[in-house]
Design a protein around this motif. Sequence first.
Motif, PDB file in Angstrom:
ATOM      1  N   THR A   1       2.478  17.824   9.663  1.00 56.41           N
ATOM      2  CA  THR A   1       3.554  17.735  10.144  1.00 56.41           C
ATOM      3  C   THR A   1       3.409  19.152   9.633  1.00 56.41           C
ATOM      4  OG1 THR A   1       3.853  17.072   7.779  1.00 56.41           O
ATOM      5  CG2 THR A   1       4.576  15.599   9.753  1.00 56.41           C
ATOM      6  N   LEU A   2       3.261  19.766   8.799  1.00 54.61           N
ATOM      7  CA  LEU A   2       3.550  21.302   8.428  1.00 54.61           C
ATOM      8  C   LEU A   2       2.930  21.847   9.096  1.00 54.61           C
ATOM      9  CD1 LEU A   2       2.609  21.124   4.336  1.00 54.61           C
ATOM     10  CD2 LEU A   2       5.091  21.624   5.370  1.00 54.61           C
ATOM     11  N   MET A   3       1.774  21.467   9.656  1.00 55.27           N
ATOM     12  CA  MET A   3       1.197  22.832  11.195  1.00 55.27           C
ATOM     13  C   MET A   3       1.997  22.288  11.980  1.00 55.27           C
ATOM     14  SD  MET A   3      -3.170  21.418  10.827  1.00 55.27           S
ATOM     15  CE  MET A   3      -3.578  22.156  12.179  1.00 55.27           C
ATOM     16  N   LEU A   4       2.581  21.145  12.871  1.00 56.00           N
ATOM     17  CA  LEU A   4       3.500  21.406  13.504  1.00 56.00           C
ATOM     18  C   LEU A   4       4.680  22.131  13.417  1.00 56.00           C
ATOM     19  CD1 LEU A   4       3.200  17.296  14.896  1.00 56.00           C
ATOM     20  CD2 LEU A   4       2.570  19.365  15.831  1.00 56.00           C
TER      21      LEU A   4
ATOM     22  N   MET B   1       6.618  11.932   2.746  1.00 57.04           N
ATOM     23  CA  MET B   1       5.320  11.306   3.348  1.00 57.04           C
ATOM     24  C   MET B   1       3.966  12.084   2.535  1.00 57.04           C
ATOM     25  SD  MET B   1       4.562  10.255   6.669  1.00 57.04           S
ATOM     26  CE  MET B   1       5.890   9.456   7.685  1.00 57.04           C
ATOM     27  N   LEU B   2       4.117  13.235   1.520  1.00 62.61           N
ATOM     28  CA  LEU B   2       3.252  13.959   0.857  1.00 62.61           C
ATOM     29  C   LEU B   2       3.721  13.444  -0.799  1.00 62.61           C
ATOM     30  CD1 LEU B   2       0.449  15.444   0.183  1.00 62.61           C
ATOM     31  CD2 LEU B   2       1.891  17.377   0.387  1.00 62.61           C
ATOM     32  N   VAL B   3       4.506  13.458  -1.176  1.00 66.46           N
ATOM     33  CA  VAL B   3       4.649  13.362  -2.646  1.00 66.46           C
ATOM     34  C   VAL B   3       5.256  11.774  -2.522  1.00 66.46           C
ATOM     35  CG1 VAL B   3       6.858  12.994  -4.390  1.00 66.46           C
ATOM     36  CG2 VAL B   3       6.436  14.763  -2.716  1.00 66.46           C
ATOM     37  N   SER B   4       5.356  11.029  -1.374  1.00 69.34           N
ATOM     38  CA  SER B   4       5.137   9.054  -1.692  1.00 69.34           C
ATOM     39  C   SER B   4       3.737   9.105  -1.396  1.00 69.34           C
ATOM     40  CB  SER B   4       5.767   8.795   0.172  1.00 69.34           C
ATOM     41  OG  SER B   4       7.613   9.294   0.034  1.00 69.34           O
ATOM     42  N   ARG B   5       2.969   9.712  -1.130  1.00 69.52           N
ATOM     43  CA  ARG B   5       2.060   9.210  -1.422  1.00 69.52           C
ATOM     44  C   ARG B   5       0.984   8.866  -2.301  1.00 69.52           C
ATOM     45  NH1 ARG B   5       0.823   4.852   2.519  1.00 69.52           N
ATOM     46  NH2 ARG B   5       0.359   5.811   4.959  1.00 69.52           N
TER      47      ARG B   5
ATOM     48  N   SER C   1      -7.736   1.631  -2.464  1.00 73.01           N
ATOM     49  CA  SER C   1      -6.540   1.771  -1.897  1.00 73.01           C
ATOM     50  C   SER C   1      -5.830   3.228  -2.335  1.00 73.01           C
ATOM     51  CB  SER C   1      -5.738   0.328  -2.277  1.00 73.01           C
ATOM     52  OG  SER C   1      -4.336   0.765  -1.064  1.00 73.01           O
ATOM     53  N   MET C   2      -5.798   3.458  -3.549  1.00 70.31           N
ATOM     54  CA  MET C   2      -4.971   4.424  -4.053  1.00 70.31           C
ATOM     55  C   MET C   2      -6.021   5.901  -3.302  1.00 70.31           C
ATOM     56  SD  MET C   2      -5.851   6.437  -7.943  1.00 70.31           S
ATOM     57  CE  MET C   2      -5.369   7.750  -7.637  1.00 70.31           C
ATOM     58  N   GLY C   3      -6.919   6.051  -3.103  1.00 68.64           N
ATOM     59  CA  GLY C   3      -7.509   6.981  -2.667  1.00 68.64           C
ATOM     60  C   GLY C   3      -7.586   6.662  -0.908  1.00 68.64           C
ATOM     61  N   PHE C   4      -7.553   6.209  -1.079  1.00 69.47           N
ATOM     62  CA  PHE C   4      -7.042   6.141   1.340  1.00 69.47           C
ATOM     63  C   PHE C   4      -5.702   6.523   1.207  1.00 69.47           C
ATOM     64  CE2 PHE C   4      -5.967   1.986   2.004  1.00 69.47           C
ATOM     65  CZ  PHE C   4      -4.503   2.021   2.897  1.00 69.47           C
ATOM     66  N   LYS C   5      -4.878   5.871   0.363  1.00 74.58           N
ATOM     67  CA  LYS C   5      -3.207   6.850   0.623  1.00 74.58           C
ATOM     68  C   LYS C   5      -2.863   7.697   0.419  1.00 74.58           C
ATOM     69  CE  LYS C   5      -1.229   1.723  -0.014  1.00 74.58           C
ATOM     70  NZ  LYS C   5      -0.455   1.482  -1.237  1.00 74.58           N
ATOM     71  N   ILE C   6      -3.626   8.274  -1.172  1.00 79.11           N
ATOM     72  CA  ILE C   6      -3.828  10.139  -1.150  1.00 79.11           C
ATOM     73  C   ILE C   6      -4.186  10.671   0.302  1.00 79.11           C
ATOM     74  CG2 ILE C   6      -3.593  11.740  -2.654  1.00 79.11           C
ATOM     75  CD1 ILE C   6      -3.508   9.461  -5.152  1.00 79.11           C
ATOM     76  N   GLY C   7      -5.001  10.235   0.403  1.00 79.18           N
ATOM     77  CA  GLY C   7      -6.047  10.873   1.816  1.00 79.18           C
ATOM     78  C   GLY C   7      -5.051  10.830   2.980  1.00 79.18           C
ATOM     79  N   THR C   8      -4.602   9.959   3.121  1.00 81.32           N
ATOM     80  CA  THR C   8      -3.852   9.705   4.620  1.00 81.32           C
ATOM     81  C   THR C   8      -2.790  10.350   4.514  1.00 81.32           C
ATOM     82  OG1 THR C   8      -3.240   7.364   4.056  1.00 81.32           O
ATOM     83  CG2 THR C   8      -4.857   7.353   5.435  1.00 81.32           C
ATOM     84  N   GLY C   9      -2.217  10.413   3.100  1.00 79.21           N
ATOM     85  CA  GLY C   9      -0.597  11.071   2.946  1.00 79.21           C
ATOM     86  C   GLY C   9      -0.946  12.807   3.393  1.00 79.21           C
ATOM     87  N   ILE C  10      -2.456  13.214   2.541  1.00 82.06           N
ATOM     88  CA  ILE C  10      -1.847  14.692   2.629  1.00 82.06           C
ATOM     89  C   ILE C  10      -2.155  14.820   4.066  1.00 82.06           C
ATOM     90  CG2 ILE C  10      -4.016  16.271   1.949  1.00 82.06           C
ATOM     91  CD1 ILE C  10      -4.952  15.130  -0.160  1.00 82.06           C
ATOM     92  N   THR C  11      -2.821  13.441   4.379  1.00 88.80           N
ATOM     93  CA  THR C  11      -3.425  13.717   6.163  1.00 88.80           C
ATOM     94  C   THR C  11      -1.816  14.584   6.999  1.00 88.80           C
ATOM     95  OG1 THR C  11      -5.003  12.997   6.153  1.00 88.80           O
ATOM     96  CG2 THR C  11      -4.219  13.134   8.430  1.00 88.80           C
ATOM     97  N   SER C  12      -0.680  13.390   6.762  1.00 89.48           N
ATOM     98  CA  SER C  12       0.062  13.135   7.533  1.00 89.48           C
ATOM     99  C   SER C  12       1.000  14.652   7.228  1.00 89.48           C
ATOM    100  CB  SER C  12       1.084  11.888   7.188  1.00 89.48           C
ATOM    101  OG  SER C  12       0.250  10.966   7.508  1.00 89.48           O
TER     102      SER C  12
ATOM    103  N   VAL D   1      10.606  15.652   6.453  1.00 93.07           N
ATOM    104  CA  VAL D   1       9.198  14.333   7.327  1.00 93.07           C
ATOM    105  C   VAL D   1       8.229  14.364   6.431  1.00 93.07           C
ATOM    106  CG1 VAL D   1       8.721  12.714   8.529  1.00 93.07           C
ATOM    107  CG2 VAL D   1       9.984  13.498   9.606  1.00 93.07           C
ATOM    108  N   GLY D   2       7.033  15.280   6.355  1.00 94.89           N
ATOM    109  CA  GLY D   2       5.968  15.877   5.699  1.00 94.89           C
ATOM    110  C   GLY D   2       6.120  15.685   4.850  1.00 94.89           C
ATOM    111  N   LEU D   3       6.942  16.394   3.721  1.00 96.70           N
ATOM    112  CA  LEU D   3       7.373  16.951   2.174  1.00 96.70           C
ATOM    113  C   LEU D   3       8.365  15.109   1.880  1.00 96.70           C
ATOM    114  CD1 LEU D   3       7.233  18.101   0.287  1.00 96.70           C
ATOM    115  CD2 LEU D   3      10.206  18.794   0.140  1.00 96.70           C
TER     116      LEU D   3
END
Length: 458
Positions: free
Chosen positions: A388-391, A54-58, A373-384, A50-52
């Motif tokens: 998920t990697l921490m979990l 979402m990160l690539v998608s963001r 919008s690009m900036g916030f999406k990349i930011g939230t994608g990295i956050t997600s 899931v984490g991978l």
Amino acid sequence: MNETKTGGLNVGVRISYGLGDTACNIVFGMISALLTLFYTDYAGVAVATVGLAMLVSRVFDGFSDVIMGVLVSKTKTKWGKARPWILWMAIPYAVCAVSMFCVPQSSNTIQFWYIFITYNLCTTVCYTAINVPYGTLSTMMTRSSHERDLLSIFRMALSPVGKIIAVTFTLPVVKMMGNDQAAWIKTMSIWCVIAVILLFICFFQCKETVNLEQQAANTKKVGAGRQIKALLSNPYFWATLILWTVTCVHTTIIGTDLPYYCKYVLGNDNIYSLIYTAEIVSLIVGAIACPMLLKKFNKRDLSLFGCIVVVVAHALIMVNPTNVGWLLAMTIIRSLGQAPLTSVVFGMMGDVVEYGQWKSHLRQESLVFGAGSMGFKIGTGITSAIMTLMLEGAGFLSSTAGGAVQPDSAVSMITTIFKFGPILVWIVAIIVLVFYKLDKIYPKVMKELAEREARGEM
């Protein structure tokens, strides 16, 4: 009519505009808050997968916003530039949103590619093709900073209603329909029908009235290099981008981690709906109060005070983090603190457009909102992805039967993310707002722009 005799937008138009974000958040609220829970605890997808995905998608999703900003600037129809995209993309958006919940029970590789494709169709393509034009639309409906503030406030007062529909009621409806993957698909289908209806209302009621085509035609064609340089050299673009990102990263942290926190720390996932509803209702109440508060305070000062309240309230949660009553009370206070910035950030983005025109002689509505919008999406994608990697690193266990018994290390990580994540991002907002001065120079900016435009100049 779109305008009243006093030049302001009427209440019906403001509500209709706000309903556009209600529609977006019926779907996007589900994505930001419950999609990870669905993937791990109902579709049985490994949390690392899931984490991978979402990160690539963001990353793809972020770049699509800039492309969409360019497309909007080049769009010419009888409905305007931004408005027609809301009509064109409403149904494709709904169809793609439902498809995300049809994950096949197969190998990790197949599940990764299915999630990657459907997630990107929904967010990178369809959501972007609605949300960037939707954000841009406010600057094309009025030149008044006050009216844009009101549009932003109505947007953010009605936006949480979409989250309430999608997030608060989803788990109860899913359980009522069988508490399995099929129940999620049925529930999402219901939400998407509502979203499409609201998008149609937004399209039919909101008109584009700002037209500077003649002035733009009198200036020579500007290359992409100068456009990008003008945007990147606008300090208030960066400031509002960070502030917008903070509000969205907070939503991502709380939305992703709180369901796990309620389920595995508090021991009752039904509490999630109660806490989330309290947070959203408080945001709405705070947003409703903002027009009155803006009569006494400017956007920056009001937002700065609210951000300080957020940090203090969330820090106080740590006094008794497992007491539901205390958690609920601090959540309400924290949400009231969030409300000012959340409510006016899009009004700030509109001011950035005017400042950019004043500074560079270029008007960049769609590019400002697209790049933002690009900036916030990349930011939230990295956050997600980080969460998920921490979990995953803490040993979180996925399942297809509504959850598994988690090891102490995973429960500890869930708690740590919940306690400290929001405080860190809101401290960033406080720092940015301390240096934000656009409110003070805005009257001068608009006075000089009016003089230029009277001469047919940008």
